[in-house]
Design an enzyme around this catalytic site. Structure first.
Site, PDB file in Angstrom:
ATOM      1  CB  ALA A  75      -0.880  -0.001   1.239  1.00 55.11           C
ATOM      2  N   GLY A 115       0.419  -5.154   0.700  1.00 52.15           N
ATOM      3  CA  GLY A 115      -0.678  -5.170  -0.280  1.00 52.15           C
ATOM      4  C   GLY A 115      -0.252  -5.726  -1.624  1.00 52.15           C
ATOM      5  CD  GLU A 118      -2.979  -7.775   2.269  1.00 55.79           C
ATOM      6  OE1 GLU A 118      -3.566  -8.124   3.301  1.00 55.79           O
ATOM      7  OE2 GLU A 118      -2.781  -6.574   1.980  1.00 55.79           O
ATOM      8  CD  GLU A 138       1.042  -5.359   5.565  1.00 53.55           C
ATOM      9  OE1 GLU A 138       1.799  -6.296   5.897  1.00 53.55           O
ATOM     10  OE2 GLU A 138       0.512  -5.287   4.439  1.00 53.55           O
TER      11      GLU A 138
HETATM   12  N1  COA Z   1       4.532   3.437  -0.522  1.00 60.62           N
HETATM   13  C1  COA Z   1       4.982   4.555  -1.119  1.00 60.62           C
HETATM   14  N2  COA Z   1       6.223   4.684  -1.623  1.00 60.62           N
HETATM   15  C2  COA Z   1       7.041   3.633  -1.516  1.00 60.62           C
HETATM   16  C3  COA Z   1       6.653   2.436  -0.903  1.00 60.62           C
HETATM   17  C4  COA Z   1       5.327   2.349  -0.391  1.00 60.62           C
HETATM   18  N3  COA Z   1       4.855   1.240   0.179  1.00 60.62           N
HETATM   19  N4  COA Z   1       7.675   1.558  -0.924  1.00 60.62           N
HETATM   20  C5  COA Z   1       8.684   2.202  -1.534  1.00 60.62           C
HETATM   21  N5  COA Z   1       8.312   3.451  -1.884  1.00 60.62           N
HETATM   22  C6  COA Z   1       9.121   4.481  -2.560  1.00 60.62           C
HETATM   23  C7  COA Z   1      10.155   5.052  -1.608  1.00 60.62           C
HETATM   24  O1  COA Z   1       9.592   6.082  -0.827  1.00 60.62           O
HETATM   25  C8  COA Z   1      11.196   5.559  -2.578  1.00 60.62           C
HETATM   26  O2  COA Z   1      10.741   6.778  -3.131  1.00 60.62           O
HETATM   27  P1  COA Z   1      11.794   8.020  -3.287  1.00 60.62           P
HETATM   28  O3  COA Z   1      12.802   7.519  -4.269  1.00 60.62           O
HETATM   29  O4  COA Z   1      10.931   9.110  -3.832  1.00 60.62           O
HETATM   30  O5  COA Z   1      12.346   8.251  -1.932  1.00 60.62           O
HETATM   31  C9  COA Z   1      11.150   4.547  -3.714  1.00 60.62           C
HETATM   32  O6  COA Z   1       9.867   3.874  -3.595  1.00 60.62           O
HETATM   33  C10 COA Z   1      12.232   3.491  -3.631  1.00 60.62           C
HETATM   34  O7  COA Z   1      12.178   2.907  -2.317  1.00 60.62           O
HETATM   35  P2  COA Z   1      13.443   2.768  -1.359  1.00 60.62           P
HETATM   36  O8  COA Z   1      12.957   2.568   0.031  1.00 60.62           O
HETATM   37  O9  COA Z   1      14.381   3.904  -1.610  1.00 60.62           O
HETATM   38  O10 COA Z   1      14.090   1.439  -1.935  1.00 60.62           O
HETATM   39  P3  COA Z   1      14.967   0.380  -1.167  1.00 60.62           P
HETATM   40  O11 COA Z   1      15.462  -0.542  -2.222  1.00 60.62           O
HETATM   41  O12 COA Z   1      15.936   1.023  -0.273  1.00 60.62           O
HETATM   42  O13 COA Z   1      13.926  -0.424  -0.215  1.00 60.62           O
HETATM   43  C11 COA Z   1      11.862  -1.545   0.312  1.00 60.62           C
HETATM   44  C12 COA Z   1      12.898  -1.150  -0.789  1.00 60.62           C
HETATM   45  C13 COA Z   1      10.710  -2.222  -0.413  1.00 60.62           C
HETATM   46  C14 COA Z   1      12.485  -2.513   1.305  1.00 60.62           C
HETATM   47  C15 COA Z   1      11.400  -0.285   1.027  1.00 60.62           C
HETATM   48  O14 COA Z   1      11.007   0.683   0.057  1.00 60.62           O
HETATM   49  C16 COA Z   1      10.192  -0.512   1.934  1.00 60.62           C
HETATM   50  O15 COA Z   1      10.351  -1.066   3.004  1.00 60.62           O
HETATM   51  N6  COA Z   1       9.003  -0.058   1.487  1.00 60.62           N
HETATM   52  C17 COA Z   1       7.807  -0.109   2.284  1.00 60.62           C
HETATM   53  C18 COA Z   1       7.281  -1.518   2.285  1.00 60.62           C
HETATM   54  C19 COA Z   1       6.079  -1.607   3.156  1.00 60.62           C
HETATM   55  O16 COA Z   1       6.134  -1.416   4.350  1.00 60.62           O
HETATM   56  N7  COA Z   1       4.969  -1.946   2.493  1.00 60.62           N
HETATM   57  C20 COA Z   1       3.741  -2.208   3.158  1.00 60.62           C
HETATM   58  C21 COA Z   1       3.045  -0.997   3.578  1.00 60.62           C
HETATM   59  S1  COA Z   1       1.803  -1.512   4.705  1.00 60.62           S
END
Ligand code: COA
Length: 265
Positions: A75, A115, A118, A138
């Site tokens: 999400a 998500g 999911e 989450e």
């Molecule tokens: N929602 C919105 N934006 C997201 C996102 C999310 N769930 N997951 C990643 N992004 C964005 C980041 O903000 C970043 O944007 P920016 O370049 O403008 O800063 C871009 O995607 C790349 O992500 P980044 O975190 O820099 O990549 P990474 O390789 O270091 O890490 C993840 C990748 C997936 C481990 C990390 O992005 C993450 O933990 N994301 C959230 C996952 C999450 O909790 N999802 C469930 C939500 S309930």
């Protein structure tokens, strides 16, 4: 057919009868904004509309994938405070995929989290790149997966696996996801794209009324008790026996050099 919506790309290959919906917010790792959820539903509707122009069932399998090396990082965390948008559309694209009559295959590479997982589990089958990573993070936000992630991992794998994923928030590899039953098949870089196309095309070449009945049967299996599920299958079997595609398949079985052509009738 090739259509670009705001956050998805939709394609239909009339040769193979396979439709493709690509989540297309690569800068946010294809995180599910409310726009993206709407565009997934709209993309599937556009694909379904191919049937209206065809003599029979045009759309016979769908591949759902993410642009630029990631399936979906869950999400959109920037929309978390918009509770009403989350609550209404959060449900809709998952249900729409599950209830979509045609088999939907998730093609998963890169991150498949929250998500995103999911969404992949709402598809009927999942094919993963060997370096894909799956998780339900989450818990680290003080939440549980809001669209049934624990339910779906419990059904595909086990309640213990669901608790492990949702309570630790850890990422697991594609091979482990396959061992658990969450993923159907895993391929390395050199085979992945071709293997997914081949898989989708194999299903799309089968009699479409039968594949659609099988999807409903499998859904019934996880929702109903055994007797109700078997009654559903028996009723579908009786109906399929009366179709032209059944006759076509029977003829191909009986005659050595006959290539069947299934029409969805
Ligand atoms: N929602 C919105 N934006 C997201 C996102 C999310 N769930 N997951 C990643 N992004 C964005 C980041 O903000 C970043 O944007 P920016 O370049 O403008 O800063 C871009 O995607 C790349 O992500 P980044 O975190 O820099 O990549 P990474 O390789 O270091 O890490 C993840 C990748 C997936 C481990 C990390 O992005 C993450 O933990 N994301 C959230 C996952 C999450 O909790 N999802 C469930 C939500 S309930």
């Amino acid at each position: 057919m090739h259509e670009e919506l705001e956050t998805t790309v939709v394609e239909f290959d009339a040769e193979t009868n396979v439709g493709y919906v690509t989540l297309n917010r690569p800068d946010a790792l294809n995180a599910l904004s409310s726009q993206l959820r709407e565009d997934v539903v709209e993309g599937l509707r556009l694909l379904e509309a191919q049937n209206e122009e065809a003599d029979g069932v045009a759309l016979r399998a769908v591949v759902l994938e993410g642009a630029e090396g990631n399936f979906c990082a869950g999400a959109d965390v920037n929309e978390f405070s918009d509770e009403s948008a989350g609550a209404t559309s959060e449900r809709s694209h998952y249900e729409f995929i599950r209830e979509f009559p045609v088999p939907v295959i998730a093609k998963v590479e890169g991150y498949c989290l929250g998500g995103g997982l999911e969404t992949a589990m709402s598809c009927d089958m999942r094919i993963a790149h060997e370096e894909a990573r799956f998780g339900l993070p989450e818990v680290d936000l003080g939440l549980l997966p809001g669209a049934g992630g624990v339910q779906m991992v419990s059904q595909l794998a086990s309640p213990a696996a669901a608790m492990e994923l949702a309570m630790t928030g850890e990422h697991i590899t594609a091979d482990r996801a396959a061992d658990l039953g969450i993923v159907n098949r895993v391929y390395g870089d050199d085979e992945f794209d071709e293997a997914v196309d081949e898989f989708a095309e194999t299903i799309a070449a089968k009699p479409p009324l039968a594949t659609q009945a099988i999807k409903q049967s499998a859904r019934t299996a996880v929702q109903a008790g055994l007797e109700e599920g078997v009654a559903f299958d028996r009723q579908q079997f009786g109906q399929l026996l009366t179709t032209e595609d059944h006759e076509e398949g029977a003829r191909a079985f009986a005659e050595d050099d006959y290539e069947p052509e299934f029409k969805g009738r």
